[in-house]
Design an enzyme around this catalytic site. Structure first.
Site, short mmCIF file in Angstrom:
data_model
loop_
_atom_site.label_atom_id
_atom_site.label_comp_id
_atom_site.label_asym_id
_atom_site.label_seq_id
_atom_site.Cartn_x
_atom_site.Cartn_y
_atom_site.Cartn_z
N ARG A 37 -13.03 -9.76 -2.05
CA ARG A 37 -12.97 -8.35 -2.44
C ARG A 37 -14.33 -7.71 -2.58
NH1 ARG A 37 -8.06 -6.64 -4.96
NH2 ARG A 37 -9.16 -5.28 -6.43
N LEU A 90 -9.44 -0.44 -4.31
CA LEU A 90 -9.13 -1.76 -3.78
C LEU A 90 -7.82 -2.15 -4.44
CD1 LEU A 90 -12.47 -3.79 -3.86
CD2 LEU A 90 -10.99 -3.50 -1.88
N SER A 91 -6.77 -2.22 -3.67
CA SER A 91 -5.44 -2.44 -4.25
C SER A 91 -5.37 -3.79 -4.95
CB SER A 91 -4.38 -2.37 -3.16
OG SER A 91 -4.37 -1.09 -2.56
N CYS A 92 -4.42 -3.90 -5.88
CA CYS A 92 -4.27 -5.16 -6.61
C CYS A 92 -3.91 -6.27 -5.63
CB CYS A 92 -3.25 -5.03 -7.73
SG CYS A 92 -1.61 -4.48 -7.24
N PHE A 232 1.31 2.66 -5.54
CA PHE A 232 0.15 3.11 -4.80
C PHE A 232 -0.08 4.60 -5.03
CE2 PHE A 232 0.57 -0.87 -2.76
CZ PHE A 232 -0.57 -1.11 -2.00
#
Length: 387
Positions: A37, A90-92, A232
């Protein structure tokens, strides 16, 4: 030496303990290991301090920055704030790997991603499909330029283009796989048109849940099951309505009374919450737990309700506005119970050129709820009506 090794390993272990690494897509875990990430995080990220989003800069708060980049699997990293609200992240990690699993990408697939953001998801897609096989569309020109730089730095071979994700990208169509990294209330028909028959579309829907649709052999519809939880950000330009405090205002409640149902289920039962989302598409439900459970409901415009359920007392309702959201919730809850309390995974979606609907149990014979953008009254349609 990897300065983020401990945080990366912690995140990996927690996801493993939660059963989050997909068994059917064994490529995902090594891809995440190879493309961590932090390679896609900007030098400034953001966190909520209880009253506003405040920055954490890598240059001055390296430790805090790293903790925000590597949070729990179910927590996202906010990477952009616009007008005081998150506009990119930054999505989970748990949801990213779940959606990649749902997409069923294979080597050599032509993939279209809508919403490049920081570029991490595009890099993971390219690790599976191969260099030159992923096209990613980003509406924000600055984000597009930054993600292009990051993707080039890791040799991902992703084609990042500027544009409106709702329009897709006709140049490389038809695609084998299409995935959106932002929530839509209505799946754009252009996505279906640009996906080959038998191809797969994965997208977050509404404010809860993501769906995987398979395009029919004749290309005139796409259907599929809900795959799991996904919260989201909506597409740019989507009205999110007024926040709770503005809908609630300062006026005294117009009505109060009791609520006969177990409010704790609103906090703990995701299937109930999803069913309420289907039947009451414009009603937002927020909950907190402590000494009992409190649920806040509002429609983003003018109606609100508070359901308070102390540990040792009966639930109490306060509400205001032209609608009686507590009563609407009660009726929707009853519909879900009458249907046998179907789970999140018992729901599916069908998109045709002229309509979109959610169904329960069976796409041809099950109960259907039409979902039209801007509608505040869900319309139940009969089985067999697929115009």
């Amino acid at each position: 030496m990897d300065e983020f090794a401990e945080l990366r390993q912690r995140l990996d272990r927690v996801l493993e303990a939660d059963g989050g690494w997909p068994v059917d897509s064994p490529w995902v875990r090594p891809a995440v290991e190879d493309l961590p990430r932090h390679l896609f995080a900007p030098d400034r990220v953001w966190a909520w301090d209880g009253s506003a989003y405040v920055p954490a800069d890598r240059g001055t708060e390296a430790g805090r920055w790293a903790e925000l980049v590597y949070p729990r699997p179910d927590q996202a990293t906010i990477t952009q704030i616009t007008d005081g609200l998150p506009s990119s992240s930054l999505s989970c990690q748990a949801v990213v790997v779940d959606m990649l699993d749902s997409l069923m990408v294979e080597r050599g697939h032509q993939v279209l991603e809508l919403g490049t953001g920081a570029g991490w998801n595009a890099a993971l897609l390219a690790a599976r499909a191969g260099p030159g096989r992923v096209t990613s569309v980003e509406v924000d020109s600055r984000l597009a330029a930054e993600s292009r730089t990051r993707l080039d730095a890791v040799g991902a071979g992703v084609n990042v283009v500027g544009g409106d994700g709702a329009q897709g990208r006709r140049e490389n169509a038809p695609y084998d796989r299409v995935v959106a990294t932002y929530a839509v209330d209505e799946v754009p028909w252009t996505w279906v048109e640009q996906t080959r028959p038998g191809g797969r579309i994965v997208t977050p829907w509404g404010r809860l849940g993501h769906v995987a649709l398979t395009v029919a052999d004749d290309g005139r519809s796409a259907s599929g099951w809900m795959q799991g939880l996904a919260q989201f950000m909506p597409s740019r330009g989507t009205s999110q309505g007024l926040p709770w405090d503005q809908v609630r205002g300062d006026d005294a409640p117009e009505t109060d009374g009791s609520f006969a149902r177990d409010v704790r289920r609103l906090h703990a039962d995701v299937s109930l919450l999803f069913a309420l989302r289907v039947v009451l598409p414009d009603v937002r439900i927020l909950t907190t737990a402590g000494d009992g459970v409190t649920a806040w409901l509002h429609d983003g415009h003018s109606s609100w309700a508070t359901l308070t359920a102390p540990e040792s007392a009966a639930p109490v309702v306060y509400q205001g506005g032209p609608r009686r959201l507590a009563e609407e919730t009660d009726r929707a809850w009853q519909k879900w119970q009458d249907a046998g309390e179907p789970s999140l995974y018992d729901f599916g979606m069908t998109r045709t050129p002229t309509r979109q609907y959610i169904w329960s149990g069976d796409k041809d014979t099950g109960t259907r709820w039409a979902t039209t953008v801007g509608s505040t009254t869900p319309c139940t349609v009969s089985a067999g009506d697929t115009r």
